[in-house]
Design an enzyme around this catalytic site. Structure first.
Site: not given
Length: 110
Positions: A35, A38
């Site tokens: 991600c 993230c």
């Protein structure tokens, strides 16, 4: 639990249930290696939580390793930040929020 910095630790699903029984504020961040948002959040999170460690514990949960936790907490976007106070969900945010937004989220518990 694997340490990532002075302020952040990785949790298993069982350990997550355990830390949510602790008194005080706990920020749980659901994240994944793949991600990009993230990964963008991690350095900001590390800095903010490092400054706020006395006010709030912070833990990371890998959604790929613990999909049951993702379902249990209704996580739909990455990263998802859940702020618990005394085990009760008080606030949530989704996305790679700014340092200012992180500070405000943690400050909202006081």
């Amino acid at each position: 639990m694997e340490k990532t910095s002075n302020a952040l630790e990785w949790l298993s699903e069982t350990a997550l249930d355990d830390v949510l029984t602790l008194p005080g504020a706990t920020l749980v961040v659901f994240t994944a290696d793949w991600c990009a948002p993230c990964q963008a959040l991690m350095p900001r999170l590390d800095r903010v939580v490092g400054r706020q460690v006395a006010q709030c514990r912070c833990y990371l949960v890998d959604i790929d390793r613990y999909p049951e936790a993702t379902l249990k907490y209704n996580v739909r976007g990455m990263p998802t930040l859940l702020l618990f106070v005394d085990g009760d969900l008080e606030a949530s945010r989704v996305g790679a929020i700014s340092e200012e937004q992180l500070e405000a989220l943690i400050a909202s518990i006081h």
